[in-house]
Motif scaffolding. Structure first.
Motif, short mmCIF file in Angstrom:
data_model
loop_
_atom_site.label_atom_id
_atom_site.label_comp_id
_atom_site.label_asym_id
_atom_site.label_seq_id
_atom_site.Cartn_x
_atom_site.Cartn_y
_atom_site.Cartn_z
N TRP A 130 31.05 44.54 43.56
CA TRP A 130 31.14 45.28 42.29
C TRP A 130 32.05 46.49 42.43
O TRP A 130 32.86 46.78 41.54
CB TRP A 130 29.76 45.70 41.82
N ASP A 131 31.95 47.21 43.55
CA ASP A 131 32.83 48.36 43.77
C ASP A 131 34.29 47.90 43.84
O ASP A 131 35.20 48.58 43.33
CB ASP A 131 32.46 49.09 45.06
N GLY A 132 34.52 46.74 44.48
CA GLY A 132 35.87 46.21 44.54
C GLY A 132 36.41 45.91 43.16
O GLY A 132 37.57 46.22 42.85
N TYR A 133 35.59 45.27 42.33
CA TYR A 133 36.02 44.99 40.96
C TYR A 133 36.34 46.28 40.21
O TYR A 133 37.35 46.36 39.49
CB TYR A 133 34.95 44.22 40.20
N GLN A 134 35.52 47.31 40.36
CA GLN A 134 35.76 48.58 39.67
C GLN A 134 37.07 49.21 40.11
O GLN A 134 37.81 49.77 39.30
CB GLN A 134 34.58 49.55 39.92
N GLN A 135 37.37 49.13 41.41
CA GLN A 135 38.63 49.68 41.90
C GLN A 135 39.82 48.93 41.31
O GLN A 135 40.81 49.53 40.88
CB GLN A 135 38.67 49.62 43.43
N VAL A 136 39.72 47.59 41.30
CA VAL A 136 40.80 46.78 40.74
C VAL A 136 40.95 47.06 39.25
O VAL A 136 42.08 47.20 38.74
CB VAL A 136 40.53 45.28 40.98
N ALA A 137 39.83 47.15 38.53
CA ALA A 137 39.88 47.40 37.08
C ALA A 137 40.54 48.74 36.78
O ALA A 137 41.31 48.87 35.81
CB ALA A 137 38.47 47.35 36.49
N ALA A 138 40.24 49.76 37.59
CA ALA A 138 40.85 51.08 37.37
C ALA A 138 42.36 51.02 37.59
O ALA A 138 43.14 51.63 36.84
CB ALA A 138 40.21 52.11 38.31
N MET A 139 42.79 50.26 38.60
CA MET A 139 44.23 50.15 38.85
C MET A 139 44.90 49.35 37.74
O MET A 139 46.04 49.67 37.33
CB MET A 139 44.48 49.52 40.21
N ARG A 140 44.24 48.31 37.25
CA ARG A 140 44.81 47.54 36.15
C ARG A 140 44.97 48.41 34.89
O ARG A 140 45.95 48.27 34.15
CB ARG A 140 43.93 46.33 35.82
N ALA A 141 44.01 49.31 34.67
CA ALA A 141 44.11 50.21 33.53
C ALA A 141 45.31 51.14 33.68
O ALA A 141 46.01 51.44 32.70
CB ALA A 141 42.82 51.02 33.39
N ALA A 159 55.44 45.23 36.60
CA ALA A 159 54.06 45.52 36.20
C ALA A 159 53.30 44.24 35.88
O ALA A 159 52.13 44.08 36.23
CB ALA A 159 54.05 46.47 35.00
N SER A 160 53.97 43.31 35.21
CA SER A 160 53.33 42.04 34.87
C SER A 160 52.97 41.25 36.12
O SER A 160 51.87 40.69 36.23
CB SER A 160 54.27 41.22 33.98
N ALA A 161 53.87 41.20 37.09
CA ALA A 161 53.60 40.47 38.33
C ALA A 161 52.49 41.14 39.14
O ALA A 161 51.63 40.46 39.71
CB ALA A 161 54.88 40.39 39.15
N PHE A 162 52.53 42.47 39.18
CA PHE A 162 51.52 43.21 39.94
C PHE A 162 50.14 43.05 39.29
O PHE A 162 49.13 42.86 39.98
CB PHE A 162 51.91 44.68 40.01
N ASP A 163 50.09 43.10 37.96
CA ASP A 163 48.81 42.94 37.26
C ASP A 163 48.24 41.54 37.47
O ASP A 163 47.01 41.38 37.56
CB ASP A 163 48.99 43.21 35.76
N ALA A 164 49.09 40.53 37.54
CA ALA A 164 48.61 39.17 37.79
C ALA A 164 47.93 39.08 39.15
O ALA A 164 46.90 38.41 39.31
CB ALA A 164 49.76 38.18 37.70
N LYS A 165 48.49 39.77 40.15
CA LYS A 165 47.86 39.79 41.47
C LYS A 165 46.52 40.52 41.42
O LYS A 165 45.55 40.08 42.05
CB LYS A 165 48.79 40.49 42.47
N LEU A 166 46.47 41.61 40.67
CA LEU A 166 45.21 42.35 40.53
C LEU A 166 44.14 41.50 39.86
O LEU A 166 42.99 41.48 40.29
CB LEU A 166 45.45 43.63 39.72
N ALA A 167 44.53 40.80 38.80
CA ALA A 167 43.57 39.96 38.07
C ALA A 167 43.01 38.85 38.96
O ALA A 167 41.83 38.50 38.87
CB ALA A 167 44.23 39.36 36.83
N ALA A 168 43.86 38.29 39.83
CA ALA A 168 43.42 37.21 40.71
C ALA A 168 42.39 37.68 41.71
O ALA A 168 41.50 36.93 42.11
CB ALA A 168 44.62 36.61 41.43
N ILE A 169 42.47 38.94 42.12
CA ILE A 169 41.51 39.47 43.09
C ILE A 169 40.27 40.04 42.40
O ILE A 169 39.15 39.85 42.87
CB ILE A 169 42.17 40.57 43.95
N GLY A 170 40.46 40.72 41.28
CA GLY A 170 39.33 41.35 40.61
C GLY A 170 38.47 40.38 39.83
O GLY A 170 37.24 40.49 39.81
#
Length: 288
Positions: A130-141, A159-170
């Motif tokens: 859950w903490d990992g998801y919160q960290q990823v969500a904050a970075m996506r924001a 930004a689009s490519a980086f956000d796709a990587k974030l979404a795949a992990i979060g």
């Protein structure tokens, strides 16, 4: 008994440390643990603070009819002696608290300890996911906020490519606190295709379901339970490692593009995630 009605009481008895009252309307009311009342002396009222010695507590498992979620405070404490501490104006007061097991439970102490060991690992893993998801969500924001400044095409593409990587992990949270979809990867996927890599939301939901299964009764975890935990923990470790790399090397590369286009850097997430040990206590032997 703050909701005790103003009515006629025809019977009253003390059962252990509980006061039981019966009403004329055949109602039964119980005031749990009156042991503090037995300890009141004149000096108690004059003291700036006083910690009463609590009565013995009985370890009773929650209702498991399926509509009661697992306690957010974590697994049940093991039977034993604990210390209750109260601090008032810098002064500490302590009292012992004895926790005994439910007398209806057939589980020996070794089984309870093995169950508690695995439950604590699951509880820690749930928090890490859950903490990992919160960290990823904050970075996506923070990445999404860049679009409001109408950046250059280079920044938009990065930004689009980086956000796709974030979404795949979060992953994507839904259905309550991190329940996620089925499986460590959050569910989905096409039949015959390579399954997606696990993500924090899917792992959070999977570990919660494992904890719910262990919470059905006092029992030592069996071999399938420990194997499922080991697999989930390994997925959590690999996901945390992917996140650490993205939060480091990939973020640095993305920040370089932002700086090149006169935009502020995105701060790295912290603290680093600490995944619990993946080895659980030995499972219960098979009776033949």
């Amino acid at each position: 008994m703050m909701n005790l009605p103003n009515t006629s009481y025809r019977d009253m008895t003390i059962h252990g440390n509980d006061l039981v009252a019966g009403t004329y309307g055949r109602g039964i009311w119980v005031l749990d643990d009156i042991s503090p009342l037995r300890q009141i002396v004149p000096e108690t009222a004059a003291a700036p603070a006083h910690l009463f010695k609590p009565g013995d507590a009985i370890r009773v498992r929650r209702n498991v009819n399926g509509d009661t979620p697992a306690s957010p405070e974590g697994p049940l404490a093991l039977p034993g002696t604990y210390t209750v501490k109260l601090t008032v104006d810098g002064k500490s007061y302590t009292q012992p608290l004895v926790v005994t097991n439910d007398p209806r439970s057939p589980a020996p102490g070794a089984d309870l300890r093995a169950q508690h060991d695995l439950q604590m690992k699951l509880h820690a893993g749930i928090k890490v996911a859950w903490d990992g998801y919160q960290q990823v969500a904050a970075m996506r924001a923070a990445v999404a906020a860049l679009s409001r400044s109408e950046p250059e095409a280079e920044v938009t593409a990065a930004a689009s490519a980086f956000d796709a990587k974030l979404a795949a992990i979060g992953g994507t949270a839904g259905g309550g606190r991190g329940r996620g979809g089925p499986g460590g990867a959050g569910g989905g996927g096409t039949r015959g295709a390579t399954p997606p890599l696990p993500n924090f939301v899917g792992l959070n939901g999977s570990l919660i379901r494992q904890l719910d299964t262990l919470d059905f009764g006092d029992m030592a975890p069996n071999e399938p339970m420990t194997k499922v935990w080991s697999a989930g923990c390994a997925d959590l470790k690999s996901t945390a490692a992917r996140w650490a790399e993205l939060n480091g090397k990939d973020l640095a590369a993305f920040n370089a593009i932002l700086v090149k286009n006169s935009l502020g850097r995105i701060a790295a997430a912290s603290p680093a995630l600490a995944v619990p040990a993946c080895v659980a206590a030995a499972s219960a032997p098979v009776k033949r």
